[in-house]
Design an enzyme around this catalytic site. Structure first.
Site, PDB file in Angstrom:
ATOM      1  CB  ALA A  62      -0.908  -0.004   1.222  1.00  0.00           C
ATOM      2  CE  LYS A  66       0.152   8.258  -0.285  1.00  0.00           C
ATOM      3  NZ  LYS A  66       0.296   7.371   0.874  1.00  0.00           N
ATOM      4  CG  PHE A 113       2.639  10.780   1.468  1.00  0.00           C
ATOM      5  CD1 PHE A 113       2.499  11.867   0.635  1.00  0.00           C
ATOM      6  CD2 PHE A 113       3.460   9.743   1.068  1.00  0.00           C
ATOM      7  CE1 PHE A 113       3.162  11.934  -0.582  1.00  0.00           C
ATOM      8  CE2 PHE A 113       4.135   9.783  -0.148  1.00  0.00           C
ATOM      9  CZ  PHE A 113       3.991  10.882  -0.965  1.00  0.00           C
ATOM     10  CG  PHE A 115      -3.457   7.687   6.732  1.00  0.00           C
ATOM     11  CD1 PHE A 115      -2.517   6.823   6.220  1.00  0.00           C
ATOM     12  CD2 PHE A 115      -4.090   7.340   7.917  1.00  0.00           C
ATOM     13  CE1 PHE A 115      -2.190   5.632   6.868  1.00  0.00           C
ATOM     14  CE2 PHE A 115      -3.784   6.154   8.581  1.00  0.00           C
ATOM     15  CZ  PHE A 115      -2.834   5.307   8.050  1.00  0.00           C
ATOM     16  CB  SER A 173       0.902   5.106   9.185  1.00  0.00           C
ATOM     17  OG  SER A 173       1.447   6.343   8.741  1.00  0.00           O
ATOM     18  CE  LYS A 211       2.441  -2.018   5.668  1.00  0.00           C
ATOM     19  NZ  LYS A 211       2.341  -1.393   4.326  1.00  0.00           N
ATOM     20  CB  THR A 239       7.245  -4.154   9.532  1.00  0.00           C
ATOM     21  OG1 THR A 239       8.389  -3.632   8.830  1.00  0.00           O
ATOM     22  CG2 THR A 239       7.640  -5.364  10.343  1.00  0.00           C
ATOM     23  CG  ASN A 240       3.617   1.017   7.887  1.00  0.00           C
ATOM     24  OD1 ASN A 240       4.216   1.694   7.056  1.00  0.00           O
ATOM     25  ND2 ASN A 240       2.328   1.168   8.104  1.00  0.00           N
TER      26      ASN A 240
END
Length: 354
Positions: A62, A66, A113, A115, A173, A211, A239-240
């Site tokens: 991801a 987006k 960013f 989201f 995130s 995640k 992972t993130n």
């Protein structure tokens, strides 16, 4: 990498990173990027992940598309599955620019960013219009100004859940303040319960993944494993991005945000192995972080992954990397006379000693 790809990447790297990112999405959507079409597949590569049939275990993480504006072309880029988003209930602009930085010498990216997206309804409409093909998932998040972030996750499921093939709960995130607090055992259990209840109200069941961050300690990993098993989620993505800046040499190394790319490989793969051990291999895991070759993907699977996802390496190597990794896995599986099932988790002990 083809000559066209080299020229295209060189041109994009002359631009501001976020502008280059947006132009790459437009080029894909306009059909200007050469793509292989059908994904590489074979009896060795075909994978079943949480009820999803994948032609190969190489997915798109991801964060790239987006808003699902290039979903159809991405389905033809060679991936076995793709993940879009993150989507929040309401549109939001994200954090102020600049918020994306190339660390070329480190083969890494830093983003903050926050989201930024056009909202779950707009994204769901585009997902509904996609062609048939590989599984397409949606990463889901909470609005920055929400007073009930747990409810936001369930709201995205209600709005867009039926439009995706799987859903990923993103509580890891680092770019939305205090979002990672939702990884705590009690908060996570309550959040997942709400998401799963919303999922169960959909016309058709969708797998739900979680995640997690790479910056968790051993007790936190154990808590997440216990909550995941108790709640009955379908998989975990490990992972993130990381907040660590260990070993970086690039000028932008001090920028705030989440670090992705090759420097994340070791850290994320150790977390993956710990999670495999903590779950006794009972929950499918998707390995993400620093994958830039078939050898990297092989190691993620050895550490316990059922499938892998890539993103940052595409910025430096282009979409031909997808086919390269899938072919490389297939050739090595054949050469070593081993199946993906036999490979999965076979190197956990090695990774836990690093």
């Amino acid at each position: 990498m083809t000559l066209v790809e080299k020229i295209g990447l060189a041109a994009l790297h002359r631009l501001d990173p976020e502008r280059a990112h947006d132009l790459s999405i437009r080029a894909l959507a306009s059909g200007l990027v050469p793509l292989p079409g059908a994904p590489v597949t074979s009896d060795r590569l075909r994978t079943r992940l949480a009820g999803l049939d994948l032609p190969n275990p190489v997915g798109l993480a991801a964060g790239y598309d987006k808003n699902a504006k290039a979903v159809a072309p991405l389905m033809r880029a060679g991936f076995g599955f793709i993940e879009l988003g993150a989507a929040t209930p309401r549109p939001q602009p994200g954090n102020p620019q600049p918020r994306l930085f190339r660390l070329t010498g480190d083969r890494a990216i830093i983003n903050r960013f926050g989201f930024n997206n056009e909202g779950a309804r707009a994204i769901a409409a585009r997902l509904e219009a996609r062609p048939k093909g590989i599984p397409v998932g949606l990463n889901i998040g909470a609005n920055k100004d929400s007073t009930d972030r747990a409810a936001d996750f369930a709201a995205v499921v209600e709005i867009a859940g039926a439009s995706a093939d799987f859903l990923t709960v993103n509580v890891s995130s680092p770019n939305t303040e205090r979002l990672r607090d939702l990884q705590g055992a009690d908060a996570l259990a309550a959040l997942l319960q709400g998401v799963l209840q919303a999922r169960d109200r959909l016309p058709q069941r969708r797998p739900v993944f979680l995640k997690i961050a790479p910056d968790l300690d051993d007790p936190e990993i154990a808590d997440i494993a216990a909550v995941a098993r108790a709640c009955g989620i379908d998989g975990i993505i490990a992972t993130n991005t990381t907040l660590s800046r260990d070993g970086l040499s690039s000028p932008h190394a001090s920028q705030t945000g989440g670090l992705s790319g090759q420097p994340l490989f070791q850290r994320s793969t150790v977390v993956l192995a710990k999670l495999y051990r903590a779950t006794d291999g009972a929950i499918p895991l998707i390995g993400v972080g620093g994958i830039a070759s078939a050898g990297d993907a092989w190691e993620k699977i050895r550490a316990g992954a059922s499938a892998v996802q890539i993103y940052s390496a595409l910025i430096y190597q282009g979409f031909s990397l997808v086919t390269q990794i899938a072919k490389g896995l297939d050739e090595r599986l054949r050469a070593e006379s081993i199946t993906l099932d036999e490979l999965r988790g076979s190197g956990v002990d090695d990774w836990l000693q690093r």
